[in-house]
Design a protein around this motif. Structure first.
Motif, mmCIF file in Angstrom:
data_model
loop_
_atom_site.group_PDB
_atom_site.id
_atom_site.type_symbol
_atom_site.label_atom_id
_atom_site.label_comp_id
_atom_site.label_asym_id
_atom_site.label_seq_id
_atom_site.Cartn_x
_atom_site.Cartn_y
_atom_site.Cartn_z
ATOM 1 N N MET A 144 30.361 9.340 39.336
ATOM 2 C CA MET A 144 29.530 9.437 38.148
ATOM 3 C C MET A 144 30.385 9.265 36.901
ATOM 4 O O MET A 144 29.978 8.576 35.969
ATOM 5 C CB MET A 144 28.805 10.792 38.147
ATOM 6 N N ARG A 145 31.557 9.884 36.887
ATOM 7 C CA ARG A 145 32.435 9.758 35.730
ATOM 8 C C ARG A 145 32.787 8.300 35.474
ATOM 9 O O ARG A 145 32.761 7.831 34.340
ATOM 10 C CB ARG A 145 33.697 10.580 35.916
ATOM 11 N N ASP A 146 33.101 7.577 36.539
ATOM 12 C CA ASP A 146 33.468 6.167 36.393
ATOM 13 C C ASP A 146 32.299 5.346 35.866
ATOM 14 O O ASP A 146 32.481 4.480 35.014
ATOM 15 C CB ASP A 146 33.970 5.606 37.723
ATOM 16 N N LEU A 147 31.097 5.628 36.364
ATOM 17 C CA LEU A 147 29.913 4.911 35.889
ATOM 18 C C LEU A 147 29.672 5.195 34.409
ATOM 19 O O LEU A 147 29.398 4.274 33.632
ATOM 20 C CB LEU A 147 28.687 5.307 36.719
ATOM 21 N N ILE A 148 29.776 6.433 33.999
ATOM 22 C CA ILE A 148 29.595 6.790 32.587
ATOM 23 C C ILE A 148 30.629 6.061 31.735
ATOM 24 O O ILE A 148 30.313 5.503 30.682
ATOM 25 C CB ILE A 148 29.686 8.315 32.390
ATOM 26 N N ALA A 149 31.869 6.025 32.199
ATOM 27 C CA ALA A 149 32.960 5.398 31.446
ATOM 28 C C ALA A 149 32.762 3.898 31.261
ATOM 29 O O ALA A 149 33.220 3.331 30.265
ATOM 30 C CB ALA A 149 34.293 5.673 32.131
ATOM 31 N N THR A 150 32.070 3.241 32.179
ATOM 32 C CA THR A 150 31.854 1.795 32.047
ATOM 33 C C THR A 150 30.917 1.463 30.893
ATOM 34 O O THR A 150 30.924 0.344 30.404
ATOM 35 C CB THR A 150 31.243 1.188 33.332
ATOM 36 N N GLY A 151 30.090 2.414 30.482
ATOM 37 C CA GLY A 151 29.110 2.149 29.443
ATOM 38 C C GLY A 151 27.867 1.456 29.963
ATOM 39 O O GLY A 151 26.949 1.150 29.210
ATOM 40 N N GLU A 152 27.837 1.202 31.256
ATOM 41 C CA GLU A 152 26.709 0.502 31.870
ATOM 42 C C GLU A 152 25.383 1.242 31.671
ATOM 43 O O GLU A 152 24.319 0.622 31.599
ATOM 44 C CB GLU A 152 26.985 0.325 33.366
ATOM 45 N N LEU A 153 25.443 2.542 31.579
ATOM 46 C CA LEU A 153 24.223 3.340 31.390
ATOM 47 C C LEU A 153 23.770 3.367 29.934
ATOM 48 O O LEU A 153 22.684 3.853 29.634
ATOM 49 C CB LEU A 153 24.452 4.777 31.871
ATOM 50 N N GLY A 154 24.609 2.881 29.041
ATOM 51 C CA GLY A 154 24.299 2.954 27.622
ATOM 52 C C GLY A 154 24.631 4.333 27.082
ATOM 53 O O GLY A 154 25.344 5.114 27.708
ATOM 54 N N ALA A 155 24.087 4.633 25.916
ATOM 55 C CA ALA A 155 24.329 5.941 25.307
ATOM 56 C C ALA A 155 23.634 7.028 26.120
ATOM 57 O O ALA A 155 22.480 6.867 26.514
ATOM 58 C CB ALA A 155 23.823 5.945 23.873
ATOM 59 N N VAL A 197 25.873 35.451 37.666
ATOM 60 C CA VAL A 197 25.863 34.047 38.060
ATOM 61 C C VAL A 197 26.586 33.146 37.055
ATOM 62 O O VAL A 197 27.058 32.068 37.415
ATOM 63 C CB VAL A 197 24.415 33.557 38.291
ATOM 64 N N LEU A 198 26.698 33.563 35.808
ATOM 65 C CA LEU A 198 27.293 32.700 34.785
ATOM 66 C C LEU A 198 28.714 32.261 35.131
ATOM 67 O O LEU A 198 28.978 31.059 35.212
ATOM 68 C CB LEU A 198 27.230 33.366 33.418
ATOM 69 N N PRO A 199 29.657 33.159 35.363
ATOM 70 C CA PRO A 199 30.989 32.681 35.739
ATOM 71 C C PRO A 199 31.057 32.156 37.170
ATOM 72 O O PRO A 199 31.874 31.284 37.477
ATOM 73 C CB PRO A 199 31.880 33.905 35.561
ATOM 74 N N ASP A 200 30.179 32.655 38.038
ATOM 75 C CA ASP A 200 30.196 32.264 39.450
ATOM 76 C C ASP A 200 29.828 30.794 39.625
ATOM 77 O O ASP A 200 30.603 30.002 40.168
ATOM 78 C CB ASP A 200 29.245 33.174 40.228
ATOM 79 N N LEU A 201 28.657 30.386 39.161
ATOM 80 C CA LEU A 201 28.196 29.014 39.313
ATOM 81 C C LEU A 201 28.356 28.199 38.031
ATOM 82 O O LEU A 201 28.592 26.990 38.078
ATOM 83 C CB LEU A 201 26.735 28.979 39.760
ATOM 84 N N GLY A 202 28.229 28.861 36.895
ATOM 85 C CA GLY A 202 28.319 28.157 35.615
ATOM 86 C C GLY A 202 29.662 27.493 35.382
ATOM 87 O O GLY A 202 29.729 26.430 34.762
ATOM 88 N N SER A 203 30.708 28.099 35.898
ATOM 89 C CA SER A 203 32.045 27.508 35.718
ATOM 90 C C SER A 203 32.116 26.124 36.367
ATOM 91 O O SER A 203 32.739 25.209 35.828
ATOM 92 C CB SER A 203 33.111 28.431 36.303
ATOM 93 N N HIS A 204 31.455 25.949 37.492
ATOM 94 C CA HIS A 204 31.457 24.651 38.176
ATOM 95 C C HIS A 204 30.661 23.603 37.390
ATOM 96 O O HIS A 204 31.063 22.438 37.311
ATOM 97 C CB HIS A 204 30.897 24.786 39.590
ATOM 98 N N LEU A 205 29.537 24.020 36.813
ATOM 99 C CA LEU A 205 28.749 23.098 36.000
ATOM 100 C C LEU A 205 29.530 22.666 34.759
ATOM 101 O O LEU A 205 29.541 21.485 34.398
ATOM 102 C CB LEU A 205 27.423 23.745 35.591
ATOM 103 N N LEU A 206 30.178 23.613 34.120
ATOM 104 C CA LEU A 206 30.964 23.300 32.927
ATOM 105 C C LEU A 206 32.129 22.375 33.266
ATOM 106 O O LEU A 206 32.404 21.409 32.545
ATOM 107 C CB LEU A 206 31.457 24.579 32.266
ATOM 108 N N ASP A 207 32.807 22.643 34.371
ATOM 109 C CA ASP A 207 33.902 21.765 34.810
ATOM 110 C C ASP A 207 33.397 20.344 35.049
ATOM 111 O O ASP A 207 34.059 19.367 34.683
ATOM 112 C CB ASP A 207 34.542 22.287 36.095
ATOM 113 N N THR A 208 32.231 20.218 35.674
ATOM 114 C CA THR A 208 31.666 18.897 35.936
ATOM 115 C C THR A 208 31.351 18.174 34.627
ATOM 116 O O THR A 208 31.659 16.986 34.475
ATOM 117 C CB THR A 208 30.405 19.004 36.812
ATOM 118 N N ARG A 229 32.771 18.575 31.722
ATOM 119 C CA ARG A 229 34.031 18.162 31.087
ATOM 120 C C ARG A 229 34.684 17.009 31.840
ATOM 121 O O ARG A 229 35.322 16.160 31.235
ATOM 122 C CB ARG A 229 34.965 19.356 30.981
ATOM 123 N N PHE A 230 34.520 16.959 33.146
ATOM 124 C CA PHE A 230 35.048 15.844 33.928
ATOM 125 C C PHE A 230 34.313 14.551 33.579
ATOM 126 O O PHE A 230 34.923 13.497 33.418
ATOM 127 C CB PHE A 230 34.930 16.165 35.421
#
Length: 100
Positions: A1-12, A40-51, A53-54
């Motif tokens: 997903m990161r690579d696809l976003i970086a290509t700009g193919e999806l647009g803004a 649940v915030l640090p338990d699962l939320g940390s993974h969402l936030l990491d994703t 930022r990735f």
């Protein structure tokens, strides 16, 4: 997903909403050390936030609470946060209350 976003193919990308749920509320409730604090915030939320930022790089970290609930546990077992000022706008939902 990161690579696809970086290509700009999806647009803004204006908005990103992510959900992470599992059915561990009972296990958490039965554990004295897990059913406390921010739950649940640090338990699962940390993974969402990491994703986020990735995928998007350095994003705003001024998240606000949309909803915080302790439906079955003492600590929050369902939380929704968002960051209206980030680009893209980000909303993250996490819960321990998912059933098959």
């Amino acid at each position: 997903m990161r690579d696809l976003i970086a290509t700009g193919e999806l647009g803004a990308i204006y908005s990103c909403r992510m959900f992470y749920g599992n059915g561990t509320a009972r296990l958490v409730r039965d554990s004295a050390w897990r059913d406390r604090g921010a739950g649940v915030l640090p338990d699962l939320g940390s993974h969402l936030l990491d994703t986020c930022r990735f995928w998007f790089g350095d994003i705003e970290d001024k998240f606000e609470f949309v909803g915080v609930h302790g439906f079955e546990n003492r600590a929050p077992d369902h939380v929704v946060i968002n960051c209206e000022h980030s680009r893209p706008r980000i909303e993250l939902e996490m819960t321990l209350l998912m059933w098959p």
